[in-house]
Design a protein around this motif. Structure first.
Motif, PDB file in Angstrom:
ATOM      1  N   HIS A  72      51.743  21.839  37.223  1.00 31.33           N
ATOM      2  CA  HIS A  72      51.456  20.983  38.367  1.00 31.33           C
ATOM      3  C   HIS A  72      50.542  21.685  39.361  1.00 31.33           C
ATOM      4  O   HIS A  72      50.313  21.194  40.451  1.00 31.33           O
ATOM      5  CB  HIS A  72      52.724  20.418  39.009  1.00 31.33           C
ATOM      6  CG  HIS A  72      53.677  21.444  39.515  1.00 31.33           C
ATOM      7  ND1 HIS A  72      54.896  21.664  38.935  1.00 31.33           N
ATOM      8  CD2 HIS A  72      53.585  22.311  40.524  1.00 31.33           C
ATOM      9  CE1 HIS A  72      55.514  22.620  39.581  1.00 31.33           C
ATOM     10  NE2 HIS A  72      54.738  23.040  40.550  1.00 31.33           N
ATOM     11  N   THR A 132      44.140  24.068  50.700  1.00 28.36           N
ATOM     12  CA  THR A 132      43.063  25.034  50.483  1.00 28.36           C
ATOM     13  C   THR A 132      42.956  25.955  51.694  1.00 28.36           C
ATOM     14  O   THR A 132      43.172  25.523  52.827  1.00 28.36           O
ATOM     15  CB  THR A 132      41.703  24.350  50.293  1.00 28.36           C
ATOM     16  OG1 THR A 132      41.563  23.359  51.313  1.00 28.36           O
ATOM     17  CG2 THR A 132      41.584  23.700  48.936  1.00 28.36           C
ATOM     18  N   ILE A 133      42.632  27.193  51.417  1.00 27.13           N
ATOM     19  CA  ILE A 133      42.501  28.160  52.499  1.00 27.13           C
ATOM     20  C   ILE A 133      41.230  27.864  53.281  1.00 27.13           C
ATOM     21  O   ILE A 133      40.160  27.699  52.708  1.00 27.13           O
ATOM     22  CB  ILE A 133      42.495  29.587  51.937  1.00 27.13           C
ATOM     23  CG1 ILE A 133      43.872  29.886  51.369  1.00 27.13           C
ATOM     24  CG2 ILE A 133      42.131  30.601  52.998  1.00 27.13           C
ATOM     25  CD1 ILE A 133      43.912  31.016  50.421  1.00 27.13           C
ATOM     26  N   LEU A 142      47.026  22.255  40.248  1.00 26.47           N
ATOM     27  CA  LEU A 142      45.719  21.690  39.923  1.00 26.47           C
ATOM     28  C   LEU A 142      44.617  22.744  39.961  1.00 26.47           C
ATOM     29  O   LEU A 142      43.607  22.614  39.271  1.00 26.47           O
ATOM     30  CB  LEU A 142      45.386  20.560  40.896  1.00 26.47           C
ATOM     31  CG  LEU A 142      46.136  19.269  40.616  1.00 26.47           C
ATOM     32  CD1 LEU A 142      46.137  18.372  41.830  1.00 26.47           C
ATOM     33  CD2 LEU A 142      45.506  18.552  39.448  1.00 26.47           C
ATOM     34  N   GLY A 143      44.817  23.805  40.751  1.00 29.54           N
ATOM     35  CA  GLY A 143      43.836  24.885  40.783  1.00 29.54           C
ATOM     36  C   GLY A 143      43.756  25.570  39.432  1.00 29.54           C
ATOM     37  O   GLY A 143      42.669  25.788  38.889  1.00 29.54           O
ATOM     38  N   GLN A 148      50.385  35.282  38.765  1.00 25.55           N
ATOM     39  CA  GLN A 148      49.880  34.058  38.162  1.00 25.55           C
ATOM     40  C   GLN A 148      48.398  34.204  37.814  1.00 25.55           C
ATOM     41  O   GLN A 148      47.971  33.856  36.717  1.00 25.55           O
ATOM     42  CB  GLN A 148      50.069  32.893  39.130  1.00 25.55           C
ATOM     43  CG  GLN A 148      49.321  31.657  38.726  1.00 25.55           C
ATOM     44  CD  GLN A 148      49.713  30.460  39.569  1.00 25.55           C
ATOM     45  OE1 GLN A 148      50.789  29.908  39.452  1.00 25.55           O
ATOM     46  NE2 GLN A 148      48.830  30.068  40.446  1.00 25.55           N
ATOM     47  N   ALA A 149      47.640  34.754  38.751  1.00 22.20           N
ATOM     48  CA  ALA A 149      46.202  34.901  38.528  1.00 22.20           C
ATOM     49  C   ALA A 149      45.933  35.814  37.333  1.00 22.20           C
ATOM     50  O   ALA A 149      45.093  35.514  36.482  1.00 22.20           O
ATOM     51  CB  ALA A 149      45.526  35.448  39.780  1.00 22.20           C
ATOM     52  N   LEU A 179      55.907  32.279  38.671  1.00 19.30           N
ATOM     53  CA  LEU A 179      55.374  33.585  39.082  1.00 19.30           C
ATOM     54  C   LEU A 179      54.707  33.503  40.443  1.00 19.30           C
ATOM     55  O   LEU A 179      54.275  32.438  40.863  1.00 19.30           O
ATOM     56  CB  LEU A 179      54.337  34.045  38.056  1.00 19.30           C
ATOM     57  CG  LEU A 179      54.809  34.048  36.605  1.00 19.30           C
ATOM     58  CD1 LEU A 179      53.644  34.313  35.684  1.00 19.30           C
ATOM     59  CD2 LEU A 179      55.903  35.075  36.399  1.00 19.30           C
ATOM     60  N   ASP A 180      54.589  34.638  41.129  1.00 20.69           N
ATOM     61  CA  ASP A 180      53.884  34.564  42.400  1.00 20.69           C
ATOM     62  C   ASP A 180      52.367  34.649  42.196  1.00 20.69           C
ATOM     63  O   ASP A 180      51.882  34.940  41.113  1.00 20.69           O
ATOM     64  CB  ASP A 180      54.416  35.562  43.432  1.00 20.69           C
ATOM     65  CG  ASP A 180      54.378  36.975  42.961  1.00 20.69           C
ATOM     66  OD1 ASP A 180      53.419  37.314  42.268  1.00 20.69           O
ATOM     67  OD2 ASP A 180      55.304  37.735  43.278  1.00 20.69           O
ATOM     68  N   VAL A 181      51.625  34.334  43.250  1.00 14.37           N
ATOM     69  CA  VAL A 181      50.185  34.075  43.083  1.00 14.37           C
ATOM     70  C   VAL A 181      49.392  35.163  42.365  1.00 14.37           C
ATOM     71  O   VAL A 181      48.561  34.859  41.520  1.00 14.37           O
ATOM     72  CB  VAL A 181      49.465  33.765  44.420  1.00 14.37           C
ATOM     73  CG1 VAL A 181      49.547  32.304  44.721  1.00 14.37           C
ATOM     74  CG2 VAL A 181      49.955  34.612  45.541  1.00 14.37           C
ATOM     75  N   THR A 182      49.648  36.422  42.702  1.00 15.06           N
ATOM     76  CA  THR A 182      48.836  37.477  42.096  1.00 15.06           C
ATOM     77  C   THR A 182      49.155  37.625  40.607  1.00 15.06           C
ATOM     78  O   THR A 182      48.250  37.746  39.789  1.00 15.06           O
ATOM     79  CB  THR A 182      49.058  38.822  42.813  1.00 15.06           C
ATOM     80  OG1 THR A 182      50.435  38.954  43.112  1.00 15.06           O
ATOM     81  CG2 THR A 182      48.264  38.898  44.077  1.00 15.06           C
ATOM     82  N   VAL A 204      47.003  33.965  34.023  1.00 12.84           N
ATOM     83  CA  VAL A 204      46.069  32.890  33.686  1.00 12.84           C
ATOM     84  C   VAL A 204      44.803  33.469  33.058  1.00 12.84           C
ATOM     85  O   VAL A 204      44.305  32.989  32.039  1.00 12.84           O
ATOM     86  CB  VAL A 204      45.725  32.059  34.946  1.00 12.84           C
ATOM     87  CG1 VAL A 204      44.472  31.239  34.736  1.00 12.84           C
ATOM     88  CG2 VAL A 204      46.885  31.146  35.302  1.00 12.84           C
ATOM     89  N   LYS A 205      44.298  34.561  33.648  1.00 11.87           N
ATOM     90  CA  LYS A 205      43.072  35.160  33.116  1.00 11.87           C
ATOM     91  C   LYS A 205      43.305  35.785  31.741  1.00 11.87           C
ATOM     92  O   LYS A 205      42.472  35.652  30.838  1.00 11.87           O
ATOM     93  CB  LYS A 205      42.529  36.191  34.108  1.00 11.87           C
ATOM     94  CG  LYS A 205      41.840  35.495  35.264  1.00 11.87           C
ATOM     95  CD  LYS A 205      41.447  36.400  36.393  1.00 11.87           C
ATOM     96  CE  LYS A 205      40.919  35.521  37.533  1.00 11.87           C
ATOM     97  NZ  LYS A 205      40.976  36.186  38.834  1.00 11.87           N
ATOM     98  N   SER A 218      42.168  23.285  36.904  1.00 13.38           N
ATOM     99  CA  SER A 218      40.723  23.213  37.062  1.00 13.38           C
ATOM    100  C   SER A 218      40.041  24.447  36.477  1.00 13.38           C
ATOM    101  O   SER A 218      38.979  24.364  35.864  1.00 13.38           O
ATOM    102  CB  SER A 218      40.393  23.063  38.548  1.00 13.38           C
ATOM    103  OG  SER A 218      39.073  23.396  38.804  1.00 13.38           O
ATOM    104  N   TYR A 219      40.669  25.603  36.657  1.00 14.86           N
ATOM    105  CA  TYR A 219      40.089  26.856  36.175  1.00 14.86           C
ATOM    106  C   TYR A 219      40.069  26.909  34.650  1.00 14.86           C
ATOM    107  O   TYR A 219      39.116  27.377  34.046  1.00 14.86           O
ATOM    108  CB  TYR A 219      40.897  28.031  36.735  1.00 14.86           C
ATOM    109  CG  TYR A 219      40.434  29.395  36.277  1.00 14.86           C
ATOM    110  CD1 TYR A 219      39.336  30.013  36.882  1.00 14.86           C
ATOM    111  CD2 TYR A 219      41.088  30.067  35.251  1.00 14.86           C
ATOM    112  CE1 TYR A 219      38.906  31.262  36.468  1.00 14.86           C
ATOM    113  CE2 TYR A 219      40.670  31.320  34.831  1.00 14.86           C
ATOM    114  CZ  TYR A 219      39.574  31.909  35.447  1.00 14.86           C
ATOM    115  OH  TYR A 219      39.150  33.152  35.038  1.00 14.86           O
TER     116      TYR A 219
END
Lengths: 262, 262
Positions: A208, A255-256, A210-211, A185-186, A180-183, A189-190, A214-215
Motif C-alpha cells: 500500500h 510528501t516532504i 505508492l512510492g 525499506q529503501a 520495516l522502517d524507512v531506511t 527495495v533496492k 512507483s519506484y
C-alpha cells in the motif's frame, strides 16, 4: 506470456465472489504492483496464483495459466515441484514463515535439498552465497542463528534470499517491506530490484506504499472492494489516474516539503 | 526555533534523560543518551528515527513505565519520573496514549462504549448510567457514527478502531496525547484521514501531541517540531516546515529513504 489470468473470480465458501473479474498478464522480467486498501482482495489474487488460498477459498471462475500450463489442473505433486522453485513467495514478515525452533541454516539446507540433489556442504555453500548477495554480513553466523535472534530487516533479507535461491521465473511478494522502517525499506527495495533484474524474474508485489510501487513497477493494478479499478502501465496510471479512488489514494500520500495541515 | 525559547509555551521539558539497560552478558545498553527536548503547548512534536533508536524507550520514560537512569521530565513543575504510584495514576489524567495496533490495545470482550468510557469510570467521573451518552459524544468528536457504541473491536476496520482509540484518549480531556506509531499499521488513505482528525482536535482543544513515527513524509504533514534520533541520541531538532531543508547527514539519509510517487 509468462502468466496470464482471465476473468478470475475467487469465492470463499458458497458466498458471492470476494474477488471478481481479475485479468492480468505478465511477461518475463516484468514487475506488477497491486495496490489497494486492506480487504480489497489484493492478497487473495496473489495467493490464488500459488494455489494457496486460505480456508475454503477457491477459484470459482476464469483461467490461470503459467507458461501455458493451466494452474487449476495441477496435481499436488506438480504443485510441490512448482512452488518454491519456479514460483516463490516473500511474505510481510519472513520471521513468521521460519520455524522458531530450528536454525536458519537447517531450514535453508532443507529447502535447497527439497528442490535439488546437493550434498549438505554444497547446500550450505549455496545458502551462504545467496545470503551474501542480499548484503547480509556474516552469512555463516546467520545460518547458525534462530529467527528471533535477527532484526526485522535481516529476517526479511533471509526470506528474500530463500525465495530467489532457484532463480524463480515468478516471484510473489506480499507487502515485503511494510513491516520495516524507512531506511531498511529503501535498502530492501533496492536489493530486491537488483536481484530481480539480474535473474530476469517477473514479480507481482502487493503493497500500500505508492512510492515504492512507483519506484519498482512496470505495471500497476488498483483494487478496491474485490474489483479491479485500474490496470495498466504504472507511469500512466500514476500521472493520469482515471478512477476517483486512485485519485484519493494519490492525494493521501504525504510528501516532504508538500502540503501541510498546520 | 524562536517559539521554543519562550518558556511560557513549554508544557513539558525532557531534561538530560539517560536510560541504560543491563544486558544478560553484563554489558550496558544505553537506549537514551542525555536527551533534552522541550514540548511546546498545543503543538505537535514528532520524534523520528529507525527502529532501535530509543524513541519508544523515551516515551516509556515519559509515561512512567520505567524510571530513567538519570535526568528528569518536568511537567507542571513536577518531575513526573519520580512520582509515587498514586500520583502517577493522577498524572495519567493529563497524559494519555494511543498505540500502534488498536486491535491489541483493546479488550476484545468489551463493547466500544465501555472501552471509551473506562478511563472516566476508573476515575469515578461519570456513573454507569452516563456511559452510553458520553460514549456517543466522544464518537461524534472522532467522526464515527453513534451506533458504534454497541460494537466490539473486531467488527470494525483498522481505521475505525484507531478512531475509537483516539476517542478513549480524549475521554479524560488530557493536555498531552502520546501517539506511538499510531498510524503505521494503516493504509495511506486511512492514515491521511486519521492525521486530519488529530489536527482538527488539536485546533479545537489545544491538545499537545508527542508523535513517535519513522515516516518523515508523514510527520512533515502536521508537526511543528521534529526531533531526529539515532542510536539513543538526538541528532537534530528542527521546525516541521523546515524538514526538507535539513543539512544534517543523518536526517538527509532518512529523507532520501522515502520513495516519492512521481
Amino acid at each position: 506470456m509468462l502468466l496470464e489470468i482471465n476473468d478470475l473470480d475467487i469465492t470463499y465458501g458458497d458466498n458471492t465472489p470476494t474477488v471478481e473479474n481479475v485479468k492480468l498478464s505478465l511477461n518475463e522480467g516484468e514487475i506488477l504492483t497491486i495496490v489497494g486498501e486492506s480487504g480489497s482482495g489484493k492478497t487473495t489474487v496473489i495467493r490464488s496464483i500459488l494455489g494457496l488460498l486460505s480456508g475454503d477459498g477457491h477459484v470459482s471462475k476464469g483461467t490461470l495459466s503459467f507458461k501455458g500450463r493451466d494452474l487449476k489442473t495441477l496435481s499436488l505433486k506438480e504443485w510441490r515441484e512448482l512452488r518454491g522453485k519456479d514460483i516463490s513467495m516473500i511474505f510481510q514478515d519472513s520471521g513468521n514463515m521460519l520455524n522458531p525452533v530450528q536454525t536458519i541454516g537447517h531450514q535453508f539446507r532443507e529447502y535447497i535439498q527439497l528442490h535439488s540433489d546437493m550434498s549438505d556442504s554444497e547446500a550450505d555453500a549455496k545458502a551462504v552465497e545467496i545470503l551474501k548477495r542480499m548484503h547480509l554480513p556474516n552469512a555463516e553466523n546467520i545460518l547458525s542463528s534462530y529467527a528471533f535472534e535477527l532484526s526485522g530487516g535481516m529476517r526479511q533479507r533471509v526470506g528474500i534470499a530463500m525465495a530467489i535461491t532457484f532463480h524463480p521465473q515468478l516471484l510473489l511478494a506480499d507487502e515485503p517491506t511494510s513491516a520495516l522502517d524507512v531506511t531498511t525499506q529503501a535498502q530492501i527495495v533496492k536489493e530486491l530490484m537488483q536481484v530481480v533484474k539480474e535473474s530476469g524474474t517477473a514479480m507481482i508485489m502487493v503493497t500500500h506504499n505508492l512510492g515504492v510501487a512507483s519506484y519498482m513497477s512496470d505495471k500497476l493494478m488498483v483494487m478496491a472492494g474485490g474489483r479491479v479499478l485500474e490496470y495498466g502501465n504504472a507511469r500512466d496510471i500514476l500521472t493520469n489516474p482515471q478512477s476517483n479512488y486512485t485519485k484519493t489514494l494519490l492525494a493521501s500520500v504525504p510528501t516532504i516539503g508538500g502540503k501541510r495541515y498546520v | 526555533m524562536s517559539e521554543q525559547n519562550n518558556t511560557n509555551d513549554c508544557l513539558m521539558s525532557i531534561e538530560h534523560i539517560t536510560k541504560e539497560f543491563k544486558l544478560s552478558d553484563g554489558n550496558i545498553l544505553r537506549a537514551c543518551n542525555d536527551i533534552c527536548i522541550d514540548i511546546s503547548k498545543g503543538k505537535t512534536t514528532a520524534i523520528v528515527g529507525e527502529s532501535g533508536c530509543g524513541k519508544s524507550t523515551l516515551v516509556k520514560t515519559i509515561m512512567g513505565i520505567h524510571e530513567p537512569t538519570s535526568g528528569r521530565v518536568m511537567f507542571h513543575g513536577k518531575d513526573i519520573t519520580k512520582l509515587s504510584n498514586k500520583e502517577k495514576r493522577q498524572n495519567y489524567r493529563h497524559i494519555q496514549m494511543v498505540f500502534q495496533d488498536p486491535a491489541t490495545a483493546f479488550n476484545p470482550k468489551m463493547k466500544v462504549k465501555d472501552l471509551i468510557c473506562e478511563p472516566l469510570r476508573s476515575f469515578g467521573i461519570i456513573s454507569k448510567g452516563e456511559v452510553e451518552e458520553r460514549a456517543k459524544e466522544l464518537l461524534r468528536q472522532v467522526d464515527l457514527p453513534e451506533e458504534f457504541v454497541n460494537r466490539y473491536p473486531h467488527s470494525m476496520s483498522g481505521g475505525q478502531r484507531q478512531r475509537v482509540a483516539i476517542a478513549r484518549a480524549l475521554a479524560l480531556e488530557p493536555e498531552v496525547i502520546v501517539c506511538d506509531e499510531a498510524t503505521s499499521a494503516l493504509d495511506v488513505s486511512v492514515q491521511d484521514s486519521i492525521i486530519k482528525l488529530l489536527v482538527k482536535l488539536q485546533q479545537e482543544k489545544g491538545i499537545t501531541y508527542i508523535f513517535i513515527c519513522h515516516d518523515l513524509a508523514l510527520v512533515s504533514l502536521f508537526s511543528h517540531k521534529v526531533v531526529v534520533m539515532q542510536k539513543g541520541t538526538v541528532m537534530e531538532q528542527l521546525d516541521g516546515d523546515k524538514l526538507a531543508e535539513s543539512t544534517h547527514p543523518y536526517t538527509r539519509d532518512l529523507l532520501n529513504a522515502v520513495f516519492s510517487v512521481h
